[in-house]
Design a protein around this motif. Structure first.
Motif, PDB file in Angstrom:
ATOM      1  N   ARG A 200     110.431  49.461  75.965  1.00 22.40           N
ATOM      2  CA  ARG A 200     111.486  48.740  75.249  1.00 22.40           C
ATOM      3  C   ARG A 200     112.803  48.865  75.992  1.00 22.40           C
ATOM      4  O   ARG A 200     113.163  49.941  76.475  1.00 22.40           O
ATOM      5  N   ASP A 201     113.532  47.751  76.083  1.00 22.29           N
ATOM      6  CA  ASP A 201     114.797  47.712  76.805  1.00 22.29           C
ATOM      7  C   ASP A 201     115.893  48.335  75.950  1.00 22.29           C
ATOM      8  O   ASP A 201     116.256  47.801  74.894  1.00 22.29           O
TER       9      ASP A 201
ATOM     10  N   PRO B   2     118.157  37.635  70.645  1.00 26.79           N
ATOM     11  CA  PRO B   2     118.313  38.960  71.257  1.00 26.79           C
ATOM     12  C   PRO B   2     119.747  39.443  71.094  1.00 26.79           C
ATOM     13  O   PRO B   2     120.684  38.629  71.108  1.00 26.79           O
ATOM     14  N   ARG B   3     119.925  40.746  70.936  1.00 23.40           N
ATOM     15  CA  ARG B   3     121.257  41.317  70.737  1.00 23.40           C
ATOM     16  C   ARG B   3     121.552  42.321  71.855  1.00 23.40           C
ATOM     17  O   ARG B   3     121.301  43.514  71.707  1.00 23.40           O
ATOM     18  N   PRO B   4     122.070  41.848  72.980  1.00 25.98           N
ATOM     19  CA  PRO B   4     122.386  42.781  74.069  1.00 25.98           C
ATOM     20  C   PRO B   4     123.610  43.621  73.731  1.00 25.98           C
ATOM     21  O   PRO B   4     124.501  43.186  72.986  1.00 25.98           O
TER      22      PRO B   4
ATOM     23  N   GLY C 286     117.529  44.899  69.643  1.00 22.67           N
ATOM     24  CA  GLY C 286     116.265  44.456  69.076  1.00 22.67           C
ATOM     25  C   GLY C 286     115.118  44.694  70.044  1.00 22.67           C
ATOM     26  O   GLY C 286     115.315  45.157  71.167  1.00 22.67           O
TER      27      GLY C 286
ATOM     28  N   SER D 284     109.857  39.141  74.852  1.00 24.19           N
ATOM     29  CA  SER D 284     109.972  39.471  73.428  1.00 24.19           C
ATOM     30  C   SER D 284     108.587  39.635  72.821  1.00 24.19           C
ATOM     31  O   SER D 284     107.555  39.345  73.443  1.00 24.19           O
TER      32      SER D 284
ATOM     33  N   PHE E 268     119.277  46.439  74.597  1.00 26.87           N
ATOM     34  CA  PHE E 268     119.240  45.463  73.508  1.00 26.87           C
ATOM     35  C   PHE E 268     119.028  46.217  72.200  1.00 26.87           C
ATOM     36  O   PHE E 268     118.312  47.221  72.169  1.00 26.87           O
TER      37      PHE E 268
ATOM     38  N   ALA F 199     115.712  36.566  78.044  1.00 23.76           N
ATOM     39  CA  ALA F 199     115.722  37.032  76.655  1.00 23.76           C
ATOM     40  C   ALA F 199     116.160  35.947  75.684  1.00 23.76           C
ATOM     41  O   ALA F 199     115.712  35.917  74.536  1.00 23.76           O
ATOM     42  N   ASP F 200     117.046  35.049  76.118  1.00 21.71           N
ATOM     43  CA  ASP F 200     117.650  34.068  75.222  1.00 21.71           C
ATOM     44  C   ASP F 200     117.513  32.673  75.826  1.00 21.71           C
ATOM     45  O   ASP F 200     118.212  32.322  76.773  1.00 21.71           O
TER      46      ASP F 200
ATOM     47  N   ILE G 200     113.113  44.026  72.733  1.00 22.92           N
ATOM     48  CA  ILE G 200     112.931  43.319  73.993  1.00 22.92           C
ATOM     49  C   ILE G 200     112.313  44.316  74.963  1.00 22.92           C
ATOM     50  O   ILE G 200     112.746  45.478  75.024  1.00 22.92           O
TER      51      ILE G 200
END
Length: 306
Positions: free
Chosen positions: A72-73, A160-162, A78, A11, A76, A95-96, A80
């Motif tokens: 950037r992933d 994180p928002r997967p 957000g 992150s 997700f 991530a979490d 990450i």
């Protein structure tokens, strides 16, 4: 530095920690930081973050990342960033920090059921995640908390928002107000709900474990080997229906006689919502003692008919 951590993703807050380490140590891996670099400022940290990461811009598809930048992933919502390849579990754990395997995935991890293709995880709900993040930030930033804490929004530690599909696996992510505390985990490979909690979750939310029929099968085969852990966790449950379902399975199905279980009958009450399978209609077959509708197609389960 990010790649040397062996993480799969990182992150913005994680990158800030690396930048602080670099400027504190005035170098890394045998390379010294040039003398012209003074103390790490917020502006310098922001510039470093922009230099080391890349977010694809949909309107300019020909604009690509420079060599070495972290992408950037896209799985997700957000910010990450991908550090190296990893499966869905590894990515989520990196991530979490409050995420762990639960429900069907935990049943499989404990050897209680066959592995599922989908991935089931739990994490702290919004308020608990924020509290845990504040404690983590305070611990990691220590004396620099005023400068680098939540006031610096770019570096804020956020959940994180997967997306629903992560690294090719369907993801079922459950935010809860009663998560397993991170301190209860061992190494990263042990980030899974304890066996007693896993049994409790299976009857609290059978739909996340393959349905009540599968859950009953798991309890029949394995509950007696984990009886003390199960009773301890069921006793702690805030949901009365959990104690009712557990009481029925332990007493009437498995024949366990225990005064602690007997006390759970005080939570039994009449009502159409009192069902062994919450997703199925109310059925006329029921447990008279536990006032529970036995609404799954299994004639071997003890019940009476109205």
């Amino acid at each position: 530095m990010a790649r040397d951590t062996r993480r799969t993703v990182i992150s913005e807050f994680g990158l800030l920690l690396l930048a602080r380490q670099l400027f504190r140590d005035r170098g890394y891996a045998g390379q010294s930081l040039p003398q012209r670099n003074g103390p790490l400022s917020t502006k310098r940290a922001r510039n470093l973050l922009a230099e080391v990461t890349f977010t694809p811009f949909p309107y300019y598809p020909d604009l690509g990342a420079r060599s070495g930048q972290l992408l950037r992933d896209a799985e997700f919502s957000g910010p990450i960033f991908i550090v190296e390849d990893g499966d869905a579990e590894a990515v989520l754990f990196d991530a979490d920090p409050f995420c762990y395997l639960s429900h069907a995935s935990a049943l499989a991890w404990h050897g209680l059921s066959a592995p599922e293709p989908d991935l089931f995880v739990s994490t702290a709900d919004r308020s608990l995640w924020a509290r845990g993040a504040r404690e983590t930030v305070a611990e990691l930033l220590d004396d620099d908390l005023d400068e680098w804490g939540e006031a610096g929004s770019l570096f804020r530690m956020t959940p994180p928002r997967p997306f629903p599909v992560l690294r090719g696996r369907n993801l079922h992510r459950h935010e809860r107000s009663d998560p397993v505390p991170p301190g209860d985990f061992g190494a990263d490979v042990d980030r899974v709900s304890p066996v007693g909690v896993t049994f409790r979750d299976s009857i609290a939310a059978p739909g996340r474990c393959g349905g009540a029929a599968k859950v009953v099968d798991v309890w029949r085969k394995h509950a007696l080997q984990h009886l003390e852990s199960i009773i301890a966790e069921i006793d702690l449950s805030v949901e009365k229906i959990v104690r009712v379902r557990a009481g029925y399975l332990l007493e009437e199905v498995l024949g366990v006689q225990d005064p602690r279980i007997a006390r759970w009958v005080n939570d039994a009450q009449r009502g159409s919502s009192r069902k062994l399978e919450p997703a199925a209609p109310y059925a006329g077959r029921f447990s008279k003692r536990w006032m529970l509708s036995i609404n799954i197609d299994d004639p071997t389960l003890p019940a009476v008919t109205a």
